[in-house]
Design a protein around this motif. Structure first.
Motif, PDB file in Angstrom:
ATOM      1  N   UNK A 172       2.310   7.606 -93.813  1.00 26.04           N
ATOM      2  CA  UNK A 172       1.007   6.990 -93.519  1.00 26.04           C
ATOM      3  C   UNK A 172       0.051   7.916 -92.774  1.00 26.04           C
ATOM      4  N   UNK A 173       0.305   9.203 -92.806  1.00 31.41           N
ATOM      5  CA  UNK A 173      -0.569  10.162 -92.137  1.00 31.41           C
ATOM      6  C   UNK A 173      -1.569  10.770 -93.121  1.00 31.41           C
ATOM      7  N   UNK A 174      -2.688  11.209 -92.585  1.00 28.19           N
ATOM      8  CA  UNK A 174      -3.696  11.942 -93.344  1.00 28.19           C
ATOM      9  C   UNK A 174      -3.149  13.348 -93.598  1.00 28.19           C
ATOM     10  N   UNK A 175      -3.519  13.943 -94.723  1.00 27.72           N
ATOM     11  CA  UNK A 175      -2.993  15.262 -95.087  1.00 27.72           C
ATOM     12  C   UNK A 175      -3.270  16.322 -94.020  1.00 27.72           C
ATOM     13  N   UNK A 176      -4.410  16.237 -93.350  1.00 32.09           N
ATOM     14  CA  UNK A 176      -4.716  17.218 -92.296  1.00 32.09           C
ATOM     15  C   UNK A 176      -3.742  17.067 -91.122  1.00 32.09           C
ATOM     16  N   UNK A 177      -3.330  15.848 -90.820  1.00 29.60           N
ATOM     17  CA  UNK A 177      -2.350  15.617 -89.757  1.00 29.60           C
ATOM     18  C   UNK A 177      -0.984  16.170 -90.154  1.00 29.60           C
ATOM     19  N   UNK A 178      -0.658  16.044 -91.434  1.00 30.92           N
ATOM     20  CA  UNK A 178       0.628  16.538 -91.936  1.00 30.92           C
ATOM     21  C   UNK A 178       0.705  18.047 -91.779  1.00 30.92           C
ATOM     22  N   UNK A 179      -0.396  18.727 -92.084  1.00 32.11           N
ATOM     23  CA  UNK A 179      -0.444  20.186 -91.928  1.00 32.11           C
ATOM     24  C   UNK A 179      -0.222  20.568 -90.468  1.00 32.11           C
ATOM     25  N   UNK A 180      -0.868  19.838 -89.564  1.00 27.23           N
ATOM     26  CA  UNK A 180      -0.721  20.115 -88.134  1.00 27.23           C
ATOM     27  C   UNK A 180       0.717  19.872 -87.669  1.00 27.23           C
ATOM     28  N   UNK A 181       1.342  18.803 -88.179  1.00 29.52           N
ATOM     29  CA  UNK A 181       2.729  18.518 -87.808  1.00 29.52           C
ATOM     30  C   UNK A 181       3.668  19.613 -88.296  1.00 29.52           C
ATOM     31  N   UNK A 182       3.443  20.105 -89.514  1.00 22.89           N
ATOM     32  CA  UNK A 182       4.266  21.194 -90.035  1.00 22.89           C
ATOM     33  C   UNK A 182       4.171  22.435 -89.163  1.00 22.89           C
ATOM     34  N   UNK A 183       2.966  22.769 -88.738  1.00 20.08           N
ATOM     35  CA  UNK A 183       2.767  23.920 -87.858  1.00 20.08           C
ATOM     36  C   UNK A 183       3.430  23.678 -86.501  1.00 20.08           C
TER      37      UNK A 183
ATOM     38  N   UNK B 251      -2.390   8.939-101.867  1.00 16.72           N
ATOM     39  CA  UNK B 251      -3.588   8.267-102.353  1.00 16.72           C
ATOM     40  C   UNK B 251      -4.749   8.759-101.509  1.00 16.72           C
ATOM     41  N   UNK B 252      -5.731   9.347-102.183  1.00 15.67           N
ATOM     42  CA  UNK B 252      -6.834   9.952-101.445  1.00 15.67           C
ATOM     43  C   UNK B 252      -6.312  11.118-100.641  1.00 15.67           C
ATOM     44  N   UNK B 253      -6.490  11.056 -99.367  1.00 16.92           N
ATOM     45  CA  UNK B 253      -6.018  12.120 -98.474  1.00 16.92           C
ATOM     46  C   UNK B 253      -4.899  11.618 -97.553  1.00 16.92           C
ATOM     47  N   UNK B 254      -4.208  10.567 -97.986  1.00 17.80           N
ATOM     48  CA  UNK B 254      -3.190   9.964 -97.125  1.00 17.80           C
ATOM     49  C   UNK B 254      -1.855   9.849 -97.847  1.00 17.80           C
ATOM     50  N   UNK B 255      -0.788  10.123 -97.116  1.00 18.42           N
ATOM     51  CA  UNK B 255       0.565   9.927 -97.641  1.00 18.42           C
ATOM     52  C   UNK B 255       0.924   8.469 -97.408  1.00 18.42           C
ATOM     53  N   UNK B 256       1.101   7.735 -98.503  1.00 19.50           N
ATOM     54  CA  UNK B 256       1.457   6.318 -98.382  1.00 19.50           C
ATOM     55  C   UNK B 256       2.963   6.101 -98.360  1.00 19.50           C
ATOM     56  N   UNK B 257       3.697   6.910 -99.108  1.00 13.69           N
ATOM     57  CA  UNK B 257       5.157   6.779 -99.155  1.00 13.69           C
ATOM     58  C   UNK B 257       5.771   8.164 -99.261  1.00 13.69           C
ATOM     59  N   UNK B 258       6.979   8.286 -98.754  1.00  7.54           N
ATOM     60  CA  UNK B 258       7.746   9.522 -98.889  1.00  7.54           C
ATOM     61  C   UNK B 258       9.219   9.165 -98.910  1.00  7.54           C
ATOM     62  N   UNK B 259       9.955   9.828 -99.775  1.00  7.47           N
ATOM     63  CA  UNK B 259      11.404   9.681 -99.866  1.00  7.47           C
ATOM     64  C   UNK B 259      11.989  11.080-100.067  1.00  7.47           C
ATOM     65  N   UNK B 260      13.247  11.217 -99.761  1.00 15.01           N
ATOM     66  CA  UNK B 260      13.934  12.483-100.030  1.00 15.01           C
ATOM     67  C   UNK B 260      15.365  12.200-100.440  1.00 15.01           C
ATOM     68  N   UNK B 261      15.927  13.156-101.143  1.00 12.32           N
ATOM     69  CA  UNK B 261      17.355  13.181-101.464  1.00 12.32           C
ATOM     70  C   UNK B 261      17.839  14.577-101.134  1.00 12.32           C
ATOM     71  N   UNK B 262      19.102  14.676-100.739  1.00 10.77           N
ATOM     72  CA  UNK B 262      19.611  15.998-100.387  1.00 10.77           C
ATOM     73  C   UNK B 262      21.110  16.102-100.597  1.00 10.77           C
ATOM     74  N   UNK B 263      21.513  17.326-100.815  1.00  6.92           N
ATOM     75  CA  UNK B 263      22.907  17.733-100.746  1.00  6.92           C
ATOM     76  C   UNK B 263      22.859  18.876 -99.740  1.00  6.92           C
ATOM     77  N   UNK B 264      22.898  18.507 -98.475  1.00  5.88           N
ATOM     78  CA  UNK B 264      22.589  19.476 -97.428  1.00  5.88           C
ATOM     79  C   UNK B 264      23.401  19.201 -96.173  1.00  5.88           C
TER      80      UNK B 264
END
Length: 143
Positions: free
Chosen positions: A82-93, A52-65
């Motif tokens: 609950x992070x801002x998208x710019x923070x998510x990019x930084x965390x990925x890096x 919503x906007x520039x923020x991740x409000x919820x995230x889920x995953x499923x895997x066969x891994x």
């Protein structure tokens, strides 16, 4: 803390996230989704987000891994919720740096992300640990 103690701690974090993954399952009302697949080992993962906007409000995953992929996905969901998208990019890096360099990690600073440093000892498994993060990027790009 000795290297051996630190290694055991990192392993216990990975095992905990594998056995009891956080934010596992289907997310209803998601706005973004992507599927990731590693043909070398067969790991499959689906990441669903509600942005919503520039923020991740919820995230889920499923895997066969494998355990490392599943644990990395669980750690990721905890880290970016609950992070801002710019923070998510930084965390990925930051995670890519943890997995690909000898950069030291600190549990106090990095939290459970620090446990991913233990994967560096097994170069063939780095792709397992990074798959959820690449799938997240794909979901955010709408791929």
């Amino acid at each position: 803390m000795s290297d051996s103690d630190l290694s055991e701690l990192y392993q216990s974090i990975i095992l905990s996230h594998n056995k009891q993954p956080r934010h596992y399952g289907v997310l209803t009302g998601y706005t973004h989704q992507a599927e990731g697949y590693n043909p070398l080992c067969g790991d499959k993962i689906t990441v669903q987000l509600r942005v919503e906007g520039e923020q991740i409000n919820e995230i889920q995953f499923e895997s066969a891994a494998c355990a490392i992929c599943k644990a990395s996905a669980s750690i990721m969901t905890e880290a970016i919720r609950s992070k801002h998208l710019s923070e998510v990019q930084q965390l990925g890096a930051h995670v890519a740096e943890i997995l690909s360099t000898d950069r030291s990690t600190d549990l106090a600073e990095d939290g459970d992300l620090a446990a991913l440093a233990g994967v560096r000892k097994f170069p063939a498994r780095i792709k397992c640990a990074i798959l959820p993060w690449h799938t997240l990027e794909d979901a955010l790009r709408g791929e």
